[in-house]
Write a protein that holds these residues in place. Structure first.
Motif, PDB file in Angstrom:
ATOM      1  N   THR A 148     -51.042 -76.754 -30.923  1.00 13.13           N
ATOM      2  CA  THR A 148     -50.182 -75.622 -31.262  1.00 13.13           C
ATOM      3  C   THR A 148     -49.384 -76.002 -32.495  1.00 13.13           C
ATOM      4  O   THR A 148     -48.656 -76.990 -32.490  1.00 13.13           O
ATOM      5  N   LEU A 149     -49.557 -75.234 -33.564  1.00 10.69           N
ATOM      6  CA  LEU A 149     -48.910 -75.551 -34.829  1.00 10.69           C
ATOM      7  C   LEU A 149     -47.855 -74.495 -35.127  1.00 10.69           C
ATOM      8  O   LEU A 149     -47.878 -73.398 -34.570  1.00 10.69           O
ATOM      9  N   THR A 150     -46.940 -74.830 -36.018  1.00  7.24           N
ATOM     10  CA  THR A 150     -45.926 -73.872 -36.428  1.00  7.24           C
ATOM     11  C   THR A 150     -46.142 -73.529 -37.899  1.00  7.24           C
ATOM     12  O   THR A 150     -46.381 -74.413 -38.718  1.00  7.24           O
ATOM     13  N   ALA A 151     -46.090 -72.245 -38.210  1.00  5.50           N
ATOM     14  CA  ALA A 151     -46.356 -71.796 -39.570  1.00  5.50           C
ATOM     15  C   ALA A 151     -45.269 -72.296 -40.514  1.00  5.50           C
ATOM     16  O   ALA A 151     -44.118 -72.420 -40.111  1.00  5.50           O
ATOM     17  N   PRO A 152     -45.578 -72.552 -41.781  1.00  4.04           N
ATOM     18  CA  PRO A 152     -46.914 -72.460 -42.391  1.00  4.04           C
ATOM     19  C   PRO A 152     -47.815 -73.623 -41.952  1.00  4.04           C
ATOM     20  O   PRO A 152     -47.384 -74.757 -41.993  1.00  4.04           O
ATOM     21  N   ALA A 153     -49.015 -73.275 -41.526  1.00  6.49           N
ATOM     22  CA  ALA A 153     -49.920 -74.299 -41.019  1.00  6.49           C
ATOM     23  C   ALA A 153     -51.310 -74.067 -41.583  1.00  6.49           C
ATOM     24  O   ALA A 153     -51.706 -72.928 -41.827  1.00  6.49           O
ATOM     25  N   THR A 154     -52.027 -75.145 -41.797  1.00  3.71           N
ATOM     26  CA  THR A 154     -53.397 -75.058 -42.288  1.00  3.71           C
ATOM     27  C   THR A 154     -54.353 -75.437 -41.159  1.00  3.71           C
ATOM     28  O   THR A 154     -54.188 -76.468 -40.531  1.00  3.71           O
ATOM     29  N   VAL A 164     -41.153 -65.029 -31.722  1.00  4.57           N
ATOM     30  CA  VAL A 164     -42.255 -65.904 -32.131  1.00  4.57           C
ATOM     31  C   VAL A 164     -43.540 -65.304 -31.572  1.00  4.57           C
ATOM     32  O   VAL A 164     -43.578 -64.891 -30.408  1.00  4.57           O
ATOM     33  N   VAL A 165     -44.575 -65.211 -32.402  1.00  7.28           N
ATOM     34  CA  VAL A 165     -45.879 -64.788 -31.890  1.00  7.28           C
ATOM     35  C   VAL A 165     -46.850 -65.951 -32.038  1.00  7.28           C
ATOM     36  O   VAL A 165     -46.715 -66.786 -32.939  1.00  7.28           O
ATOM     37  N   GLU A 166     -47.818 -65.984 -31.149  1.00  7.69           N
ATOM     38  CA  GLU A 166     -48.825 -67.034 -31.206  1.00  7.69           C
ATOM     39  C   GLU A 166     -50.167 -66.418 -31.566  1.00  7.69           C
ATOM     40  O   GLU A 166     -50.596 -65.440 -30.939  1.00  7.69           O
ATOM     41  N   ILE A 167     -50.795 -66.974 -32.589  1.00 10.11           N
ATOM     42  CA  ILE A 167     -52.098 -66.480 -33.048  1.00 10.11           C
ATOM     43  C   ILE A 167     -53.132 -67.571 -32.793  1.00 10.11           C
ATOM     44  O   ILE A 167     -52.980 -68.708 -33.264  1.00 10.11           O
ATOM     45  N   GLY A 168     -54.149 -67.237 -32.045  1.00 12.57           N
ATOM     46  CA  GLY A 168     -55.234 -68.180 -31.791  1.00 12.57           C
ATOM     47  C   GLY A 168     -56.283 -68.065 -32.881  1.00 12.57           C
ATOM     48  O   GLY A 168     -56.667 -66.969 -33.274  1.00 12.57           O
ATOM     49  N   VAL A 201     -53.765 -72.972 -32.230  1.00 18.87           N
ATOM     50  CA  VAL A 201     -52.864 -71.837 -32.035  1.00 18.87           C
ATOM     51  C   VAL A 201     -51.709 -72.037 -32.999  1.00 18.87           C
ATOM     52  O   VAL A 201     -51.168 -73.130 -33.121  1.00 18.87           O
ATOM     53  N   VAL A 202     -51.381 -70.978 -33.738  1.00 14.98           N
ATOM     54  CA  VAL A 202     -50.324 -71.083 -34.734  1.00 14.98           C
ATOM     55  C   VAL A 202     -49.166 -70.176 -34.328  1.00 14.98           C
ATOM     56  O   VAL A 202     -49.370 -69.018 -33.965  1.00 14.98           O
ATOM     57  N   ARG A 203     -47.961 -70.724 -34.372  1.00 17.38           N
ATOM     58  CA  ARG A 203     -46.750 -69.960 -34.040  1.00 17.38           C
ATOM     59  C   ARG A 203     -46.148 -69.426 -35.321  1.00 17.38           C
ATOM     60  O   ARG A 203     -45.948 -70.171 -36.274  1.00 17.38           O
ATOM     61  N   LEU A 204     -45.857 -68.133 -35.358  1.00 17.59           N
ATOM     62  CA  LEU A 204     -45.222 -67.536 -36.526  1.00 17.59           C
ATOM     63  C   LEU A 204     -44.032 -66.700 -36.060  1.00 17.59           C
ATOM     64  O   LEU A 204     -44.054 -66.140 -34.970  1.00 17.59           O
ATOM     65  N   ALA A 205     -43.004 -66.648 -36.913  1.00 19.28           N
ATOM     66  CA  ALA A 205     -41.851 -65.801 -36.617  1.00 19.28           C
ATOM     67  C   ALA A 205     -42.013 -64.501 -37.389  1.00 19.28           C
ATOM     68  O   ALA A 205     -41.919 -64.488 -38.614  1.00 19.28           O
ATOM     69  N   PRO A 206     -42.308 -63.398 -36.705  1.00 18.78           N
ATOM     70  CA  PRO A 206     -42.587 -62.164 -37.437  1.00 18.78           C
ATOM     71  C   PRO A 206     -41.316 -61.466 -37.920  1.00 18.78           C
ATOM     72  O   PRO A 206     -40.284 -61.513 -37.258  1.00 18.78           O
ATOM     73  N   LYS A 207     -41.449 -60.836 -39.090  1.00 20.18           N
ATOM     74  CA  LYS A 207     -40.388 -59.983 -39.621  1.00 20.18           C
ATOM     75  C   LYS A 207     -40.738 -58.544 -39.281  1.00 20.18           C
ATOM     76  O   LYS A 207     -41.913 -58.184 -39.248  1.00 20.18           O
TER      77      LYS A 207
END
Lengths: 211, 201
Positions: A54-60, A164-168, A197-203
């Motif tokens: 599980t990574l946190t954005a910005p992530a590659t 926070v949303v998680e994108i697989g 899985v990447v965690r992003l904080a949506p606006k």
């Protein structure tokens, strides 16, 4: 006319059948109770947690043919209009680079390679499709060229909100089918599996749109 | 009852042999060399497609930094690229038999396989109705560092193992230096015209 032997045989059989009846009934009852207990406690299968990082954005994320750099997410709200009900989309922005060192072939980013993971036991949400290079659907990414900016859209409820949303992110594998079953043993890109899985904080963005 | 009579064993052996025979004809063999006739050519040459009486000719290629549909509106901006666009102008003549639909790709010596660019309505490659000819353009986005021996390959979509042919058109970029020069002198913009159909003379 029954012979004495037959009568004795029948008596013995009767005894044999009834001798352990209580034990048998008890065993069956125990099995039923045990299975009910297993079901009630969440099934036989062992629950494993997430097996991908599980990574946190910005992530590659390097996933099969592509390298994705997930940068930001937006919840785009479309307010209710005279004709349409209110709706909202979760849009995830990322840069994609074609790193297909096996086939060196141009290919498009597949929206099916992204999943929105709401958690809390809810089903994953499949995307509505991805677009690249100025929001063009099906844009071919050329191997060897710099990354293109892309986005992928998920439909969410009109009142959806999240810190926070998680994108697989799924990845394809370059492998062949089982040739012993008669398939060609030439490898190709398929067999998706989870990559990260990447965690992003949506606006939250409100899309006024044109009337 | 005898379970293994000679006939049963014979049928078993027959199935094993049949399985072996199908392994000989895996798609790998079919697709790559064995029953594909490769039609080589260069720019300006009309090449026969699948023996159907239809021909394909590349009339001209142009390099450009941006492309735009001729039907684009005032709001549409030209589509730019990190690489370079190759616009291939073609001319097809349709024979009496309907040719299969074509999958065009570009290949280069570096191993790259380029697919046609998306987002352009006028970019395509197809055949008109019988008795007609058509001229049009297909656009590819390519990597300027891998353009040596750029070749247009036209292959029909094959569903069955039928006798088929592939067209390979040499686009006349024999060396890296020429490729570099082509990229350097690319036009700032290329307008993709819609294809034009005429009566085949």
């Amino acid at each position: 006319m029954e012979s004495l032997d037959e009568v004795i045989d029948a008596m013995i059989a009767d005894r044999v059948i009834h001798r352990h009846r209580r034990i048998w009934l008890l065993v069956i009852a125990l099995v039923v109770v045990a299975s009910l207990v297993v079901l009630a406690t969440g099934g036989w299968k062992k629950k494993v947690g997430r097996t991908v990082p599980t990574l946190t954005a910005p992530a590659t994320v390097t996933a099969g043919r592509f390298e994705y750099s997930l940068t930001k997410a937006e919840i785009v709200r479309k307010p209710k209009t005279e004709y349409d009900a209110a709706e909202a989309n979760l849009v995830v922005y990322f840069d994609a680079k074609n790193i297909d060192s096996e086939e060196h072939t141009s290919s498009r980013v597949d929206g099916e390679m992204f999943l929105f993971v709401p958690g809390h036991g809810e089903d994953n949400v499949e995307s509505e499709g991805a677009s690249c290079h100025g929001d063009k659907i099906g844009w071919q990414l050329v191997y060897g060229l710099p990354p293109e900016s892309c986005s992928v859209k998920f439909k969410v409820g009109p009142n959806f909100t999240a810190d926070v949303v998680e994108i697989g992110v799924l990845e394809e594998h370059y492998e062949s089918d089982n040739s012993s079953l008669g398939a060609s043993d030439k490898p190709y890109w398929h067999n998706e599996s989870a990559a990260a899985v990447v965690r992003l904080a949506p606006k939250v963005v409100v899309d006024g749109g044109s009337k | 009852m005898k379970l293994y009579r000679p006939a049963t064993i014979l049928v078993g052996i027959l199935f094993v042999l049949l399985g072996g025979l199908t392994r000989l004809a895996t798609p790998e063999h079919v697709y790559d060399q064995q029953n594909i006739k490769v039609e080589h050519g260069t720019i300006g040459q009309a090449l026969d497609f699948t023996g159907s009486g239809s021909t394909v000719k590349v009339t001209r290629i142009k390099f450009a930094r941006t492309v735009l549909d001729s039907s684009a509106g005032d709001d549409d901006k030209p589509i730019d690229t990190n690489g370079i666009y190759v616009a291939i102008e073609w001319d097809t003549v349709r024979g009496d038999r309907k040719p299969d639909s074509i999958e065009p790709t570009l290949t280069a010596d570096g191993g790259s396989v380029y697919e046609p660019a998306e987002g352009l309505n006028n970019s395509n490659l197809d055949f008109p109705n019988a008795g007609y000819a058509r001229a049009g353009t297909i656009v590819f986005e390519v990597n300027p560092t891998d353009m040596k021996n750029l070749t247009l390959r036209l292959r029909s979509m094959m569903l069955f193992n039928v006798y088929n042919s592939e067209i390979q058109v040499d686009l006349g970029i024999p060396t890296e230096a020429i490729a570099q020069q082509m990229a350097d002198t690319a036009a700032p913009q290329y307008i993709v015209e819609s294809s034009v159909t005429r009566v085949a003379s």
